[in-house]
Design an enzyme around this catalytic site. Sequence first.
Site, PDB file in Angstrom:
ATOM      1  CB  SER A  83      -0.945  -0.006   1.201  1.00 49.86           C
ATOM      2  OG  SER A  83      -1.864  -1.076   1.097  1.00 49.86           O
ATOM      3  CG  HIS A 202      20.963  -7.270   6.712  1.00 45.09           C
ATOM      4  ND1 HIS A 202      19.612  -7.513   6.724  1.00 45.09           N
ATOM      5  CD2 HIS A 202      21.503  -8.222   5.917  1.00 45.09           C
ATOM      6  CE1 HIS A 202      19.347  -8.578   5.977  1.00 45.09           C
ATOM      7  NE2 HIS A 202      20.477  -9.020   5.470  1.00 45.09           N
ATOM      8  NE  ARG A 232      22.613 -14.805   4.516  1.00 45.06           N
ATOM      9  CZ  ARG A 232      22.155 -16.038   4.336  1.00 45.06           C
ATOM     10  NH1 ARG A 232      22.714 -17.032   4.976  1.00 45.06           N
ATOM     11  NH2 ARG A 232      21.143 -16.273   3.518  1.00 45.06           N
ATOM     12  CG  ASP A 350      15.122  -8.812   4.833  1.00 42.99           C
ATOM     13  OD1 ASP A 350      15.922  -8.059   5.407  1.00 42.99           O
ATOM     14  OD2 ASP A 350      15.474  -9.649   3.976  1.00 42.99           O
ATOM     15  NE  ARG A 351      18.233 -12.579   6.662  1.00 40.67           N
ATOM     16  CZ  ARG A 351      17.745 -13.826   6.666  1.00 40.67           C
ATOM     17  NH1 ARG A 351      17.178 -14.298   7.762  1.00 40.67           N
ATOM     18  NH2 ARG A 351      17.832 -14.581   5.587  1.00 40.67           N
ATOM     19  CE  LYS A 423      -4.689  -0.705   3.790  1.00 43.24           C
ATOM     20  NZ  LYS A 423      -3.348  -1.192   3.418  1.00 43.24           N
ATOM     21  CG  ASP A 492      -4.320  -4.953   1.872  1.00 42.27           C
ATOM     22  OD1 ASP A 492      -3.787  -5.962   1.369  1.00 42.27           O
ATOM     23  OD2 ASP A 492      -3.696  -4.186   2.612  1.00 42.27           O
ATOM     24  CG  HIS A 563       0.186  -7.183  -0.357  1.00 39.44           C
ATOM     25  ND1 HIS A 563       0.951  -6.085  -0.044  1.00 39.44           N
ATOM     26  CD2 HIS A 563      -0.860  -7.150   0.497  1.00 39.44           C
ATOM     27  CE1 HIS A 563       0.384  -5.408   0.950  1.00 39.44           C
ATOM     28  NE2 HIS A 563      -0.713  -6.062   1.297  1.00 39.44           N
TER      29      HIS A 563
END
Length: 621
Positions: A83, A202, A232, A350-351, A423, A492, A563
Site C-alpha cells: 500500500s 543490513h 555472510r 526484512d530481518r 488506510k 486488503d 499481497h
Amino acid sequence: MGSSGGGIERKLADHPKLPKDKTVAVVVLDGWGEASPNQYNCIHAADTPTMDSLKKGVPERWRLVRAHGTAVGLPTDDDMGNSEVGHNALGAGRIYAQGHTRTLWDHNKTETRDGDKGDQNSEKAEALEVAQTQDAKTDFRRSVDEAEEDSEEETDELEAKLVDNALASGKIYEGEGFKYINECFEAGTFHLIGLLSDGGVHSRLDQLQLLLKGACEHGAKRIRVHILTDGRDVLDGTSLGFVQTLENDLVKLREKGVDAQIASGGGRMYVTMDRYENDWNVVKRGWEAHVLGEAPYKFRSAVEAVKKLREETNADDQYLPPFVIVHDNGKPVGPIVDGDAVVTFNFRADRMVMLAKALEYEDFDKFDRVRFPKIHYAGMLQYDGELKLPSHYLVSPPEIERTSGEYLVHNGVRIFACSETVKFGHVTFFWNGNRSGYFNREMEEYVEIPSDSGITFNVQPKMKALEIAEKARDAILCRKFHQVRVNLPNGDMVGHTGDIEATIVACKAADDAVKVILDAIEQVGGIYVVTADHGNAEDMVKRNKRGEPLLDKNGNIQILTSHTLHPVPVAIGGPGLLPGVRFCKDVPDGGLANVAATVMNLHGFEAPSDYEPTLIEVADN
C-alpha cells in the site's frame, strides 16, 4: 526513477482538449487485483455488480496496470507491491526507488501468486516440501536466501544512504524517534541491537559508531550493545575484528565517563535475525540473550566469546550460538529492563520485523517472552509501513517533491481525501510523497474515520466502507471539491486474515461503496477513476507449479494471506468524460505511476514532462 528538485515551476499547462472544473472521484480499492476466476478468488466469488459493470462496459475505458516490482520502484519483479509504494506511485506520477519489501516467496509459506513466476516459485515450494531432513531444508533455504539477498543490493544502498545523510546532517537527532529514545537516557540504559558488520547489506559498523558518538553527545550515560555476527555479507572469521574495533570505541567512551559495554550476541542466522516468520526460535534465542540476559554461554568479554565459540563449537560467524557478557559475579551486564531505550540499528527491514514485533507488541503469542519490559523502542527506519512497525524510528523516508496533489492544489484544484484509520495515511501522507499535513489548508480537506479496534478485521469485514462512501458522496454533492479521493481497505485488510468467507463479504462491501460514489458522480456530471494499489483478495490459496491449491499434511488447503503480483484494474467513466476519451494503446506496460498523469488530464491539465505518460488519449470523433 524520479528525482526531487526545488524551485520548479508548478503552473501546469492546460490540456488542449479536456475541460477543467469537473468533479473527479478517485477510488482506490485496496488489495483488489485481477486473477483467474475460481473459488479462492474472493472478488470473483463475491457479488460485485458495480465493478463487474465497469469491466464489462466500454472496452476502451477499462484496463489493467502493474502494481508490483519495478513498476512501483521495488528492486525486482519478484517483489510484491504494497500500500505504501502503491500510493506513492499513484500520487507521485513517477517511479521512485523504494525500500526492501517482502518478496513473492516466503520461505516458510512456499507461496506463489503470479502466473509468470508460478513455475519458478512452486518449484521452490515443492523442493522444500520433499526435503527429507531439517538439515536439507536449512541448506535449501540458505541457498535461496543468498540468491534473493544478492538481488537487493541497490535497495540496501538507498536505505544506507538515507541513514548516512541523517547522521551526517545531524537530523537524526532532531527527529521524533530520537527524542523518544532520548527520554530514557537520564535514568535508563540505551541498548543497540543489530548486525556488527561493514557489509552494507543490513547495517554498517561506521553508522553504529556515529550513532554511539551522537547518543553520548545527546546525554546517553549507560550504553549496551547487543551484537549479531555476520560471516555472510562479509568473509567468515572477520567478526572478531569488528568486535575488537567496537570494543576499542567503547573503551574510549568509558574513558569519557560513559558506561558502555557489549552485553550479548550470537550469529545472525541462529540468533535474532530470522525473517518472514520462518523460525521464531531464532528470535526467541535473541530475546533470551538480549532482553533476559540468559544464554547457554557466558563470557567476560565479546572478544573472548567470539574466539572461544568459534573454536569450541566449530560454528562459523553467522551460526554462533547465543551468549551473554557477565560481571565477576556471573550476572549479565546488560539485560533490557523497564525504563530502558532500545534501537535496532539495521537499516534493512526484512530481518528486523520479527524482533520489532516482539519488542513492540503487547499482545504477542509467538513464544513466551517471560517478561515484557516497558521500554522506548525505535528502529533505525520503519521496517513495515503497512503495520506501522515500529511506531517510532530514527530516520524518516524522504519526501517526494512535486506530487500530483501539490501540483493540482497549486493550480486551483480543491481536494477532499478520506479513508478509515488503517488506510487514511495512504490517501494523504503516502499519496503526497511521504509528506504530513496539507499543501494548502484552504484548498484541501482530509477526513479520517476511526477503524474498528479490539477485533480482527474478519469479524467486521464491511469495515467502514459505507461511511467512507457516504463522506465521499457528500463531498461530491456539495460541489466544493474538484477531486474526491478515497481508499476502501476491505479487500486488503480482511484478505490478510486468511478468512475466505469474510473476504468475500469484504469485497461486496467495497463494491457497494463504489456504487454510492459513482451514483454521486452521475448526479453532478462528474468523472470517476477506479483503481487499486496492489492485489490480495483475488487469490487466497497457495499453489503448486501447475496452479493447483497446495494442501497441508491433513489435506486442507493452505491459505495465502499475502499481497500478490497480479495487475490491478483502472476504470474511467462518468457523464463528465468526453466521448472521445479512451485508454491509449501505446502504454502496454503501464503501472500505477501512470495514473497520476491520467488524473491530471481529467482535471484539464497536462502532466509535467517527467511524469510517467498518461494512460488516456482523446480521439477525434
